[in-house]
Structure formats: C-alpha cells, structure tokens
Design an enzyme around this catalytic site. Structure first.
Site, PDB file in Angstrom:
ATOM      1  N   GLU A  68       4.263   2.395  19.851  1.00 59.70           N
ATOM      2  CA  GLU A  68       3.752   1.094  20.305  1.00 59.70           C
ATOM      3  C   GLU A  68       4.447   0.595  21.566  1.00 59.70           C
ATOM      4  OE1 GLU A  68       4.666   1.813  17.215  1.00 59.70           O
ATOM      5  OE2 GLU A  68       2.637   2.090  16.451  1.00 59.70           O
ATOM      6  N   PHE A 117       0.644   7.846   7.961  1.00 59.82           N
ATOM      7  CA  PHE A 117       0.483   8.441   9.298  1.00 59.82           C
ATOM      8  C   PHE A 117       1.726   9.241   9.657  1.00 59.82           C
ATOM      9  CE2 PHE A 117      -2.943   5.443   9.689  1.00 59.82           C
ATOM     10  CZ  PHE A 117      -3.807   6.007  10.606  1.00 59.82           C
ATOM     11  N   GLU A 145       2.770  12.805  12.187  1.00 58.62           N
ATOM     12  CA  GLU A 145       3.961  12.796  13.040  1.00 58.62           C
ATOM     13  C   GLU A 145       4.933  13.911  12.648  1.00 58.62           C
ATOM     14  OE1 GLU A 145       3.558   8.245  14.628  1.00 58.62           O
ATOM     15  OE2 GLU A 145       4.710   8.490  12.797  1.00 58.62           O
TER      16      GLU A 145
HETATM   17  P1  NFD Z   1       2.416   2.220   7.430  1.00 57.24           P
HETATM   18  P2  NFD Z   1       2.399   4.856   8.580  1.00 57.24           P
HETATM   19  N1  NFD Z   1      -6.542   3.721   8.116  1.00 57.24           N
HETATM   20  O1  NFD Z   1       3.371   1.076   7.612  1.00 57.24           O
HETATM   21  N2  NFD Z   1       0.971   4.442  13.641  1.00 57.24           N
HETATM   22  O2  NFD Z   1       3.430   5.911   8.425  1.00 57.24           O
HETATM   23  C1  NFD Z   1      -6.266   3.034   9.246  1.00 57.24           C
HETATM   24  F1  NFD Z   1      -7.196   2.947  10.162  1.00 57.24           F
HETATM   25  O3  NFD Z   1       2.063   2.545   6.000  1.00 57.24           O
HETATM   26  C2  NFD Z   1       0.839   3.296  14.331  1.00 57.24           C
HETATM   27  O4  NFD Z   1       1.089   5.056   7.912  1.00 57.24           O
HETATM   28  O5  NFD Z   1       3.072   3.472   8.146  1.00 57.24           O
HETATM   29  N3  NFD Z   1      -5.122   2.437   9.517  1.00 57.24           N
HETATM   30  C3  NFD Z   1      -0.244   2.456  14.097  1.00 57.24           C
HETATM   31  C4  NFD Z   1      -4.180   2.505   8.597  1.00 57.24           C
HETATM   32  C5  NFD Z   1      -1.191   2.797  13.149  1.00 57.24           C
HETATM   33  C6  NFD Z   1      -4.337   3.209   7.403  1.00 57.24           C
HETATM   34  C7  NFD Z   1      -1.022   3.961  12.480  1.00 57.24           C
HETATM   35  C8  NFD Z   1      -5.580   3.836   7.180  1.00 57.24           C
HETATM   36  N4  NFD Z   1      -5.812   4.541   6.069  1.00 57.24           N
HETATM   37  C9  NFD Z   1       0.054   4.802  12.724  1.00 57.24           C
HETATM   38  N5  NFD Z   1      -3.170   3.156   6.713  1.00 57.24           N
HETATM   39  C10 NFD Z   1      -0.432   1.149  14.848  1.00 57.24           C
HETATM   40  N6  NFD Z   1       0.295   0.898  15.877  1.00 57.24           N
HETATM   41  O6  NFD Z   1      -1.291   0.359  14.469  1.00 57.24           O
HETATM   42  C11 NFD Z   1      -2.340   2.434   7.453  1.00 57.24           C
HETATM   43  N7  NFD Z   1      -2.945   2.037   8.585  1.00 57.24           N
HETATM   44  C12 NFD Z   1      -2.365   1.275   9.677  1.00 57.24           C
HETATM   45  C13 NFD Z   1       2.102   5.399  13.811  1.00 57.24           C
HETATM   46  C14 NFD Z   1      -2.088  -0.152   9.343  1.00 57.24           C
HETATM   47  O7  NFD Z   1      -2.395  -0.929  10.484  1.00 57.24           O
HETATM   48  C15 NFD Z   1       3.434   4.857  14.255  1.00 57.24           C
HETATM   49  O8  NFD Z   1       3.912   5.706  15.318  1.00 57.24           O
HETATM   50  C16 NFD Z   1      -0.631  -0.182   9.110  1.00 57.24           C
HETATM   51  O9  NFD Z   1      -0.069  -1.402   9.445  1.00 57.24           O
HETATM   52  C17 NFD Z   1       4.356   4.978  13.071  1.00 57.24           C
HETATM   53  O10 NFD Z   1       5.406   5.918  13.300  1.00 57.24           O
HETATM   54  C18 NFD Z   1      -0.136   0.917  10.018  1.00 57.24           C
HETATM   55  O11 NFD Z   1      -1.157   1.896   9.968  1.00 57.24           O
HETATM   56  C19 NFD Z   1       3.503   5.469  11.946  1.00 57.24           C
HETATM   57  O12 NFD Z   1       2.317   5.945  12.502  1.00 57.24           O
HETATM   58  C20 NFD Z   1       1.117   1.577   9.578  1.00 57.24           C
HETATM   59  O13 NFD Z   1       1.060   1.954   8.222  1.00 57.24           O
HETATM   60  C21 NFD Z   1       3.202   4.343  11.000  1.00 57.24           C
HETATM   61  O14 NFD Z   1       2.147   4.658  10.142  1.00 57.24           O
END
Ligand code: NFD
Length: 367
Positions: free
Chosen positions: A167, A245, A250
């Site tokens: 981000e 994610f 990652e």
């Molecule tokens: P989290 P994480 N579908 O806190 N990142 O590991 C969609 F569309 O559980 C950044 O999953 O951690 N969005 C962003 C989803 C978004 C879903 C995603 C889903 N099934 C990943 N599940 C960003 N900047 O918006 C979760 N989300 C969204 C990267 C939701 O908005 C970053 O580099 C939630 O607040 C970081 O290292 C956000 O994903 C890692 O992946 C994070 O969910 C965090 O994803």
C-alpha cells in the site's frame, strides 16, 4: 454610352446577389442529415457523451455513495498519482527521471476494466497496469507484509519511510479502497450503480486486482522480509490463515532461485491491548507458517510484540489496562527529560519539602 458601359457589370452584380439569397434559402430548408457520432468533432463528441453520462451515471458530477464504481474514479486515480509523485514523493520517486505519466497509467487501468463485465475479469486482466506501475519497485530488507494488522502495520511502515508495504507503492495507492466494475454495451463502460459482490462462476474476478498486486509485490522483495500478524484474532480466525492473501499470493511468490533472493522471514506477532491472547510465537498457526517458510528455504524468526509496535498499539489505545503502567513510566521518563528530574516519580520529594516547610514555619512561629 455610360448606360451601355454600366449595363453588364450591374447585371452581373444583381444576378450574383439573387443566386446568393437563393443559396442561403436552400441551405435553410435542407432536410437534417441523419445523426452519426462520426459527424461530430472530438469536442462535440465529448459534450454528447457527457450528456449521456449525466443521464446514466448516478454520481452526476458530484460524489454520492453507491454500490457500484466509486464516483469520480478517474479523477481520484489520476489525482492520487500526481499527489504521490509530486507532493508526497513516495519512496521511489526521488528523481525527476522516475516520474511516471499519470494519464498513461490511468489509461492502462481503464483499458483493462472498462466495458468488461466484472465476472469476466481475472488476474491477467491487470498485467499491463502492474507492469507499468510496480515492476521497477525493489525493496531490499524493507519489504513488509501484513494480515489482520492493516492499520498498525501501516503506521509502522510510515508511508515507505521505515518499511515498504504494497500500500506504500504507487500501484496500490492509486486504487486502494476504491470500487470499480466495467459494463459491456454501455456508453460509460463502468457500472456506477451496482458492482457484483462475488462471482460464483469465476472466483478469480474477486481477487484479480489485489491478488496480482500481492503476487507482483512479493516477487519484488529481497533480503529480509517482515510480516506483521495478529495473535489476538478470534478463535475461528488464526494469525496465519491459509486462505489469506498473504498465504495464497505473497509467501508462495517470494524469490528463492534467482540471483537476489529472500533470505529471512521475520514475523512480528501482535497482541491487541485489552483483548485475550490467542496465539504466541511457536504456537498453532505460527508453527504451520514456520514450516512453510523453512520448506521454501528461508530462515524464520518470530517476535511477540516488538517494542516499537507495542508503543504504536498503546498510542492508539492508551486507556487499555496494559497500557496504563507503560503510560505512567513513559510520563516519568519524559518529565525527567523535560525538567531534568521526573516530578511524578518523586512523591517522597514533595512530602519531604512539605515537612521541611512545616518545620521551618513552626520554628519561625516559636522564635
Ligand atoms: P487480511 P490478507 N476478497 O487482513 N493485500 O493476508 C477480496 F476482494 O485478512 C492488500 O488476506 O490479510 N478482498 C489489500 C478480500 C487487499 C478478501 C488484499 C476476499 N476474499 C491483500 N479477503 C488491500 N490493500 O486492500 C480479504 N480481503 C481484503 C495484501 C479486505 O479488504 C497486502 O500486501 C481486507 O481488509 C498484505 O500483505 C484485506 O483484504 C496482504 O495482502 C486484507 O485481509 C493482506 O491480505
């Protein structure tokens, strides 16, 4: 003689006036040509399209919250791009030569999504956009990932000045927290009314943008990487979730067989003030993560609540029970710094001064 000489010029002038009037009348009564967009100049086309936009776009030139594409999407994206590069000067834009063309970046994004139904999108849709925006980012020892710790991780990364999260990059700044979905057979090409929440027939559409963003960013980091996780999530939501994610896009994409690789994964495990601890380093899902990291050939460390992050958590929730003592001690130290000696720390000193004062007062009264 004079009459003869003037006859032909006068006749010519009269005839040309008659022909001109006739011509003008004819042009007035010409039937209207059938309307074609190609008949308009590009400027006129813009006006016509904007009239259509006003009719079909609920945003209608202002901001309202809809269930569809964010109002002002294009302006927000281009504005953020300028702000990042010209005002904030993000971590990678210290030299003029690195500046990217914001309109070109927006157009790459628009080409990917405009007129395309949301459910037909997959990760390859955004390849060109990330190639232009993210491919030249190369964090060494400063790449930071997060899961369940969005706010704290970003306070710590400090816009890329301490660590670099996805981000903190231009590619993500331009689109973070915006919504968009394309619409086929439509003059605007975006659906400003409603975007589908999920697509049963194509689960990739939902994760396409952030999935490819995460993958591309993970491929770019080298040396030590840092992962901020949450050890206070509720019982059903672990610190390391295999469907996150971080786990899906990652960790599997950290470089390991090239000249410059990831060497070590440092987990920073946080426990929120006033909330019970669910997992510590070396427990439950952290063991699964350690296994995966080591299997991929990286070193692994895990630290519970490093001081710097503890300070950030207590800064946000300074009334939490665990933060009260820290707050008092911090105040004492700060007073010592300000006044040379902590006043709060010295209630005995106050007592001593008070007793001395009373003794001296009594002595004065007695003499
Ligand atoms: P989290 P994480 N579908 O806190 N990142 O590991 C969609 F569309 O559980 C950044 O999953 O951690 N969005 C962003 C989803 C978004 C879903 C995603 C889903 N099934 C990943 N599940 C960003 N900047 O918006 C979760 N989300 C969204 C990267 C939701 O908005 C970053 O580099 C939630 O607040 C970081 O290292 C956000 O994903 C890692 O992946 C994070 O969910 C965090 O994803």
């Amino acid at each position: 003689m004079l009459m003869q000489r003037c006859f032909w010029p006068v006749l010519f002038i009269l005839l040309s006036i008659i022909v001109d009037i006739d011509g003008r009348q004819q042009s007035k009564i010409q039937p209207p040509m059938p309307f074609k967009l190609s008949h308009l100049t590009s400027n006129q086309r813009g006006n016509r399209q904007s009239t259509e936009v006003q009719q079909m776009n609920p945003c209608n030139g202002t901001y309202i919250r809809t269930n569809g594409t964010t109002c002002g999407l294009k302006e927000i994206i281009i504005g953020r791009c300028y702000q990042y590069q010209y005002t904030n000067r993000g971590p990678y834009f210290n030299y003029q030569t690195n500046t990217k063309d914001c309109t070109e970046l927006y157009e790459a994004f628009e080409r990917a999504v405009r007129y395309k139904p949301f459910c037909e999108i997959n990760m390859s849709t955004y390849e060109e956009y990330f190639k232009l925006t993210l491919k030249d980012i190369k964090p060494i020892d400063r790449g930071m990932f997060w899961s369940g710790t969005n706010m704290i991780a970003h306070i710590y990364s400090n816009n890329g000045h301490n660590y670099i999260t996805l981000e903190d990059t231009l590619a993500a700044v331009m689109l973070n927290q915006l919504t968009w979905c394309g619409k086929a057979n439509d003059s605007i090409g975006f659906d400003y009314v409603n975007c589908p929440g999920a697509c049963e027939e194509n689960p990739w559409s939902d994760v396409a943008f952030w999935g490819l963003a995460s993958k591309t960013f993970a491929e770019s980091v080298t040396g030590e990487v840092h992962v901020v996780l949450n050890g206070s999530r509720d019982a059903t939501d672990l610190a390391f979730r295999t469907d996150s994610f971080f786990a899906k896009f990652e960790l599997p994409n950290f470089r390991r067989d090239q000249q410059f690789n990831v060497i070590r994964v440092n987990v920073l495990l946080l426990h929120s003030p006033d909330i019970p601890i669910r997992e510590k380093c070396g427990e439950k899902s952290l063991l699964i993560l350690e296994d995966l990291v080591r299997q991929r050939g990286f070193d692994y460390t895990c630290e519970d609540d490093p001081d710097a992050l503890l300070m950030i958590m207590c800064g946000n929730e300074y009334n939490a029970r665990e933060c009260q003592v820290a707050r008092r001690i911090l105040r004492q130290e700060w007073d010592a710094k300000l006044f040379g000696q902590s006043l709060q720390n010295q209630p005995e000193l106050f007592l001593l001064i008070f007793v001395l004062f009373i003794v001296m007062l009594c002595a004065a009264l007695l003499t």
